[in-house]
Scaffold this motif. Structure first.
Motif, PDB file in Angstrom:
ATOM      1  N   ASP A 134       0.828  -1.207   0.000  1.00  0.00           N
ATOM      2  CA  ASP A 134       0.000   0.000   0.000  1.00  0.00           C
ATOM      3  C   ASP A 134       0.862   1.256   0.000  1.00  0.00           C
ATOM      4  O   ASP A 134       1.196   1.803   1.052  1.00  0.00           O
ATOM      5  N   GLU A 167      -3.668   8.631   1.392  1.00  0.00           N
ATOM      6  CA  GLU A 167      -4.172   8.100   2.659  1.00  0.00           C
ATOM      7  C   GLU A 167      -4.801   9.191   3.526  1.00  0.00           C
ATOM      8  O   GLU A 167      -4.363  10.341   3.519  1.00  0.00           O
ATOM      9  N   HIS A 278      -3.324  -2.100   5.778  1.00  0.00           N
ATOM     10  CA  HIS A 278      -3.231  -1.135   6.880  1.00  0.00           C
ATOM     11  C   HIS A 278      -2.849  -1.828   8.186  1.00  0.00           C
ATOM     12  O   HIS A 278      -3.397  -1.498   9.246  1.00  0.00           O
TER      13      HIS A 278
HETATM   14 ZN   LIG Z   1      -4.014   2.521   2.173  1.00  0.00          ZN
END
Ligand SMILES: [Zn+2]
Length: 315
Positions: A134, A167, A278
């Motif tokens: 991510d 984010e 996450h």
């Molecule tokens: Zn993310």
């Protein structure tokens, strides 16, 4: 290949090396565009070794320096697009990076294709989040795509867009997310260049070892079809026919009427079934070069269709 071409060039009149026909472009494309996932995997590893790359922090600056250095090494110019984002934690200085690969000489196009992804990682205070997939995979993917496409004779300019602040600083709600894409679209609207963006392709979390990419429900169907059709031809079964809606940077482009598609696998787990998204488990061991290769091969194979889309009449 390169050396042969330049020695040949000396003996040919300049007109002989100008190449604009479709067949000629196709030949040049297939010769040049080879996505190498080993390099992309190494880029991911290098980004992860920086540590957290939260927007506005030295980690993010180090990630930008790494991305810029890699692209400059192959002769691609990188431009910074700095801005100040208003977040729940106050003003944060963020920076998008833009790298443009010009169209082949002779190719006429007012429009461009933008291929983007975020390079920031999400802020977590209770554990060290390094975002291999991510934030890492998308940035690394775009670096390698730049190397792969550098010598490709493209029919439209291709802009590689490294977005900051995808984010949420706190929770994904209101405007606490996609700061980079929102700023980018707003800036393009203000300077009149928005109409030149004929299509936006977003990659996000494409390094998952166990890659399953569903068609994203908000995406422009013609663009999704172009990519899934390339995947079918290549027997890339990671691209499945199921559909799921995901909020991501592409929504900012869609809201501005830019046709867009999101290539994402949000279902991300460790081998033993823990949630890797996450979490502290978003590390290199849950990312695979083969996944990056799949998306690289499919996107490169879909480029002619995406170029057709970008140059179609009526836009
Ligand atoms: Zn993310």
């Amino acid at each position: 290949m390169k050396a042969e071409f330049s020695s040949l060039r000396r003996y040919l009149p300049p007109v002989a090396v100008v190449c604009v026909s479709a067949a000629c472009l196709n030949a040049a494309q297939s010769a040049a565009a080879k996505f190498d996932s080993n390099r992309a995997y190494e880029d991911t590893r290098q980004l992860v070794s920086i540590g957290p790359r939260v927007a506005g922090t030295p980690g993010a600056a180090a990630a930008r320096a790494y991305i810029t250095k890699q692209l400059q090494a192959v002769g691609i110019t990188v431009e910074e697009q700095p801005f100040e984002a208003t977040t729940p934690l106050g003003a944060v200085k963020m920076v998008n990076l833009r790298a443009t690969l010009p169209a082949a000489s002779g190719a006429q196009s007012a429009g461009k294709l933008v291929i983007g992804g975020h390079y920031d990682t999400k802020l977590f205070r209770d554990f060290r989040f390094v975002g291999a997939n991510d934030g890492g995979s998308s940035a690394a993917f775009l670096i390698e795509l730049g190397r792969a496409l550098k010598s490709r004779a493209s029919r439209v300019p291709i802009e590689l867009l490294f977005l900051d602040g995808e984010e949420a600083v706190a929770e994904w709600q209101g405007t606490d997310h996609t700061y980079g894409s929102r700023y980018y679209v707003e800036a393009a609207r203000k300077d009149g260049s928005l109409k030149n963006i004929r299509a936006f392709v977003l990659v996000d979390m494409i390094g998952d070892r166990d890659l399953v990419i569903k068609r994203e429900a908000n995406s422009t169907p013609a663009l999704t079809d172009a990519i899934w059709s390339a995947a079918r031809k290549l027997n890339r079964h990671e691209f499945v026919s199921e559909t799921t809606p995901i909020e991501d940077d592409h929504l900012e482009f869609l809201a501005a009427s830019v046709p867009s598609v999101d290539i994402i696998d949000l279902e991300y787990y460790t081998r033993s079934g823990e949630v890797a998204w996450h979490s502290k488990y978003d590390t290199m061991e849950n990312v695979a070069a083969g996944s990056l290769q799949s998306v690289g091969d499919v996107l490169v194979a879909a480029l002619p269709a995406l170029e057709n889309f970008a140059t179609r009449p009526g836009r």
